[in-house]
Design a protein around this motif. Structure first.
Motif, PDB file in Angstrom:
ATOM      1  N   THR A 238       0.815  -1.215   0.000  1.00 20.98           N
ATOM      2  CA  THR A 238       0.000   0.000   0.000  1.00 20.98           C
ATOM      3  C   THR A 238       0.849   1.266   0.000  1.00 20.98           C
ATOM      4  O   THR A 238       0.394   2.319  -0.449  1.00 20.98           O
ATOM      5  CB  THR A 238      -0.942   0.033   1.219  1.00 20.98           C
ATOM      6  OG1 THR A 238      -0.173  -0.185   2.411  1.00 20.98           O
ATOM      7  CG2 THR A 238      -2.012  -1.045   1.113  1.00 20.98           C
ATOM      8  N   TYR A 239       2.092   1.159   0.495  1.00 20.08           N
ATOM      9  CA  TYR A 239       2.964   2.341   0.553  1.00 20.08           C
ATOM     10  C   TYR A 239       3.421   2.795  -0.834  1.00 20.08           C
ATOM     11  O   TYR A 239       4.038   3.853  -0.968  1.00 20.08           O
ATOM     12  CB  TYR A 239       4.186   2.053   1.436  1.00 20.08           C
ATOM     13  CG  TYR A 239       5.121   1.001   0.878  1.00 20.08           C
ATOM     14  CD1 TYR A 239       6.212   1.358   0.081  1.00 20.08           C
ATOM     15  CD2 TYR A 239       4.918  -0.343   1.140  1.00 20.08           C
ATOM     16  CE1 TYR A 239       7.061   0.398  -0.437  1.00 20.08           C
ATOM     17  CE2 TYR A 239       5.752  -1.309   0.624  1.00 20.08           C
ATOM     18  CZ  TYR A 239       6.832  -0.938  -0.163  1.00 20.08           C
ATOM     19  OH  TYR A 239       7.663  -1.893  -0.687  1.00 20.08           O
ATOM     20  N   THR A 240       3.121   2.011  -1.866  1.00 12.29           N
ATOM     21  CA  THR A 240       3.534   2.382  -3.229  1.00 12.29           C
ATOM     22  C   THR A 240       2.382   2.950  -4.052  1.00 12.29           C
ATOM     23  O   THR A 240       2.559   3.228  -5.238  1.00 12.29           O
ATOM     24  CB  THR A 240       4.128   1.171  -3.975  1.00 12.29           C
ATOM     25  OG1 THR A 240       3.122   0.161  -4.130  1.00 12.29           O
ATOM     26  CG2 THR A 240       5.311   0.588  -3.228  1.00 12.29           C
ATOM     27  N   HIS A 241       1.209   3.122  -3.435  1.00 11.77           N
ATOM     28  CA  HIS A 241       0.037   3.566  -4.195  1.00 11.77           C
ATOM     29  C   HIS A 241      -0.620   4.781  -3.546  1.00 11.77           C
ATOM     30  O   HIS A 241      -0.765   4.841  -2.326  1.00 11.77           O
ATOM     31  CB  HIS A 241      -0.985   2.435  -4.306  1.00 11.77           C
ATOM     32  CG  HIS A 241      -0.466   1.244  -5.053  1.00 11.77           C
ATOM     33  ND1 HIS A 241      -0.377   1.214  -6.425  1.00 11.77           N
ATOM     34  CD2 HIS A 241       0.007   0.045  -4.611  1.00 11.77           C
ATOM     35  CE1 HIS A 241       0.123   0.043  -6.806  1.00 11.77           C
ATOM     36  NE2 HIS A 241       0.366  -0.676  -5.720  1.00 11.77           N
ATOM     37  N   SER A 242      -1.044   5.729  -4.384  1.00 11.02           N
ATOM     38  CA  SER A 242      -1.750   6.910  -3.876  1.00 11.02           C
ATOM     39  C   SER A 242      -3.161   7.019  -4.446  1.00 11.02           C
ATOM     40  O   SER A 242      -3.929   7.882  -4.035  1.00 11.02           O
ATOM     41  CB  SER A 242      -0.971   8.178  -4.214  1.00 11.02           C
ATOM     42  OG  SER A 242      -1.183   8.581  -5.556  1.00 11.02           O
ATOM     43  N   PHE A 243      -3.498   6.164  -5.422  1.00 10.18           N
ATOM     44  CA  PHE A 243      -4.832   6.159  -6.034  1.00 10.18           C
ATOM     45  C   PHE A 243      -5.254   7.555  -6.519  1.00 10.18           C
ATOM     46  O   PHE A 243      -6.387   7.976  -6.318  1.00 10.18           O
ATOM     47  CB  PHE A 243      -5.870   5.585  -5.062  1.00 10.18           C
ATOM     48  CG  PHE A 243      -5.645   4.131  -4.750  1.00 10.18           C
ATOM     49  CD1 PHE A 243      -6.087   3.137  -5.601  1.00 10.18           C
ATOM     50  CD2 PHE A 243      -4.945   3.760  -3.605  1.00 10.18           C
ATOM     51  CE1 PHE A 243      -5.856   1.797  -5.327  1.00 10.18           C
ATOM     52  CE2 PHE A 243      -4.704   2.418  -3.330  1.00 10.18           C
ATOM     53  CZ  PHE A 243      -5.161   1.439  -4.192  1.00 10.18           C
TER      54      PHE A 243
ATOM     55  N   SER B 245      -7.880   0.642   6.937  1.00 10.30           N
ATOM     56  CA  SER B 245      -6.694   0.247   6.179  1.00 10.30           C
ATOM     57  C   SER B 245      -6.493   1.125   4.949  1.00 10.30           C
ATOM     58  O   SER B 245      -5.390   1.621   4.695  1.00 10.30           O
ATOM     59  CB  SER B 245      -6.820  -1.221   5.755  1.00 10.30           C
ATOM     60  OG  SER B 245      -5.771  -1.593   4.882  1.00 10.30           O
ATOM     61  N   SER B 246      -7.553   1.345   4.201  1.00 13.59           N
ATOM     62  CA  SER B 246      -7.471   2.120   2.963  1.00 13.59           C
ATOM     63  C   SER B 246      -7.102   3.574   3.232  1.00 13.59           C
ATOM     64  O   SER B 246      -6.303   4.176   2.505  1.00 13.59           O
ATOM     65  CB  SER B 246      -8.811   2.062   2.219  1.00 13.59           C
ATOM     66  OG  SER B 246      -9.166   0.735   1.929  1.00 13.59           O
ATOM     67  N   THR B 247      -7.684   4.148   4.281  1.00 15.33           N
ATOM     68  CA  THR B 247      -7.486   5.563   4.575  1.00 15.33           C
ATOM     69  C   THR B 247      -6.137   5.849   5.218  1.00 15.33           C
ATOM     70  O   THR B 247      -5.429   6.776   4.820  1.00 15.33           O
ATOM     71  CB  THR B 247      -8.610   6.076   5.493  1.00 15.33           C
ATOM     72  OG1 THR B 247      -9.874   5.711   4.936  1.00 15.33           O
ATOM     73  CG2 THR B 247      -8.550   7.579   5.646  1.00 15.33           C
ATOM     74  N   VAL B 248      -5.766   5.041   6.196  1.00 14.65           N
ATOM     75  CA  VAL B 248      -4.504   5.267   6.904  1.00 14.65           C
ATOM     76  C   VAL B 248      -3.315   5.106   5.967  1.00 14.65           C
ATOM     77  O   VAL B 248      -2.323   5.841   6.069  1.00 14.65           O
ATOM     78  CB  VAL B 248      -4.398   4.327   8.125  1.00 14.65           C
ATOM     79  CG1 VAL B 248      -3.001   4.369   8.729  1.00 14.65           C
ATOM     80  CG2 VAL B 248      -5.428   4.718   9.177  1.00 14.65           C
ATOM     81  N   GLY B 249      -3.417   4.167   5.032  1.00 14.55           N
ATOM     82  CA  GLY B 249      -2.343   4.003   4.055  1.00 14.55           C
ATOM     83  C   GLY B 249      -2.118   5.270   3.250  1.00 14.55           C
ATOM     84  O   GLY B 249      -0.968   5.666   2.986  1.00 14.55           O
ATOM     85  N   LEU B 250      -3.199   5.941   2.882  1.00 16.38           N
ATOM     86  CA  LEU B 250      -3.081   7.197   2.133  1.00 16.38           C
ATOM     87  C   LEU B 250      -2.503   8.308   2.993  1.00 16.38           C
ATOM     88  O   LEU B 250      -1.745   9.154   2.506  1.00 16.38           O
ATOM     89  CB  LEU B 250      -4.447   7.603   1.573  1.00 16.38           C
ATOM     90  CG  LEU B 250      -4.973   6.750   0.417  1.00 16.38           C
ATOM     91  CD1 LEU B 250      -6.363   7.215   0.002  1.00 16.38           C
ATOM     92  CD2 LEU B 250      -4.025   6.798  -0.773  1.00 16.38           C
ATOM     93  N   VAL B 251      -2.851   8.324   4.273  1.00 20.22           N
ATOM     94  CA  VAL B 251      -2.282   9.339   5.174  1.00 20.22           C
ATOM     95  C   VAL B 251      -0.764   9.168   5.259  1.00 20.22           C
ATOM     96  O   VAL B 251      -0.004  10.139   5.137  1.00 20.22           O
ATOM     97  CB  VAL B 251      -2.906   9.254   6.584  1.00 20.22           C
ATOM     98  CG1 VAL B 251      -2.165  10.188   7.547  1.00 20.22           C
ATOM     99  CG2 VAL B 251      -4.381   9.615   6.543  1.00 20.22           C
ATOM    100  N   HIS B 252      -0.314   7.935   5.463  1.00 18.46           N
ATOM    101  CA  HIS B 252       1.127   7.679   5.551  1.00 18.46           C
ATOM    102  C   HIS B 252       1.835   8.118   4.267  1.00 18.46           C
ATOM    103  O   HIS B 252       2.931   8.702   4.323  1.00 18.46           O
ATOM    104  CB  HIS B 252       1.385   6.191   5.802  1.00 18.46           C
ATOM    105  CG  HIS B 252       0.981   5.723   7.158  1.00 18.46           C
ATOM    106  ND1 HIS B 252       1.136   6.485   8.293  1.00 18.46           N
ATOM    107  CD2 HIS B 252       0.420   4.557   7.581  1.00 18.46           C
ATOM    108  CE1 HIS B 252       0.703   5.827   9.352  1.00 18.46           C
ATOM    109  NE2 HIS B 252       0.258   4.648   8.941  1.00 18.46           N
TER     110      HIS B 252
END
Length: 241
Positions: free
Chosen positions: A36-41, A171-178
């Protein structure tokens, strides 16, 4: 002594629940290797266009992301996957999930994260549904979109539907915050504050998803869709999507 016995009994009564939640917490660890750290959607497009510059910008973006995007797309797929019993229905549902993702990078990112999730979880978890899905994946009969495989995993671990949807949104949201903390950049404290403020929004979104079904599917977050499509044309990129 009496208090010690009561504490021990309470521990025995809740031991299964506590252990089960630890497994769920484990897959949400930022170090859990699902990519998930490689994606920003599409978020990186907004960052480079200076639409997202501050923690307030990030909060409002993710608020819209939850209520106007995930609530009408992946959240519904998590719910519907959880409720499906027949394999043929799940396969059809994943095809709808794939078709609903107009942006190529978003579609591929969902599948990449889902495949990595299956690969990381299976060696350490007894999840029959996920094992069966992996067999179909090896036969190239499914794509392994993340909302589908996440729902199968949570259901195998006997989590209720509400918890399954809520933790998927987390999971989906926190990944984007990081990822935003790295890309804008923001301080870690700002990221923590944004996540804290988003938790009530996750709860509201979960309640909304529980009231929806496939007839409510919608890709009306046009700005995000366009940003996702534009992302691959950025001159420089930190993220794959």
């Amino acid at each position: 002594m009496k208090r010690q016995k009561e504490d021990l009994q309470n521990h025995l009564n809740t031991e299964g629940i506590n252990t089960k939640f630890l497994y769920l917490m484990h897959i949400h660890d930022s170090a859990f290797p699902i990519g998930t750290y490689t994606h920003s959607f599409g978020m990186e497009t907004f960052i480079q266009e200076d639409v997202i510059r501050t923690k307030e910008d990030l909060f409002h973006f993710l608020q819209v992301y939850l209520h106007e995007n995930v609530s009408y797309t992946d959240g519904i797929f998590v719910k519907e996957s959880y409720q499906k019993e027949e394999l043929v229905e799940l396969i059809r549902l994943e095809k709808i999930c794939d078709a609903s993702k107009n942006a190529e990078e978003t579609r591929e990112a969902s599948s990449m994260i889902g495949k990595q999730f299956v690969k990381a979880v299976l060696p350490v978890s007894d999840t029959p549904s996920l094992a069966q899905w992996n067999e179909l994946l090896q036969e190239k009969k499914v794509i392994a979109h993340f909302p589908i495989v996440y729902s199968l995993y949570a259901k195998d671990l006997a989590f209720d539907l509400y918890t399954t949807i809520l933790t998927f949104l987390y999971s989906s949201t926190v990944g984007l915050v990081h990822n935003a903390v790295r890309a804008i950049p923001l301080g870690q404290k700002a990221g923590i504050e944004v996540i804290h403020r988003l938790i009530p929004e996750m709860e509201k979104t979960t309640i909304n998803v529980l009231e929806r079904d496939l007839s409510d599917l919608s890709n009306h977050a046009v700005g995000l869709e366009l940003a996702s499509m534009q992302h691959k044309y950025l001159r420089s990129r930190l993220f794959i999507s």
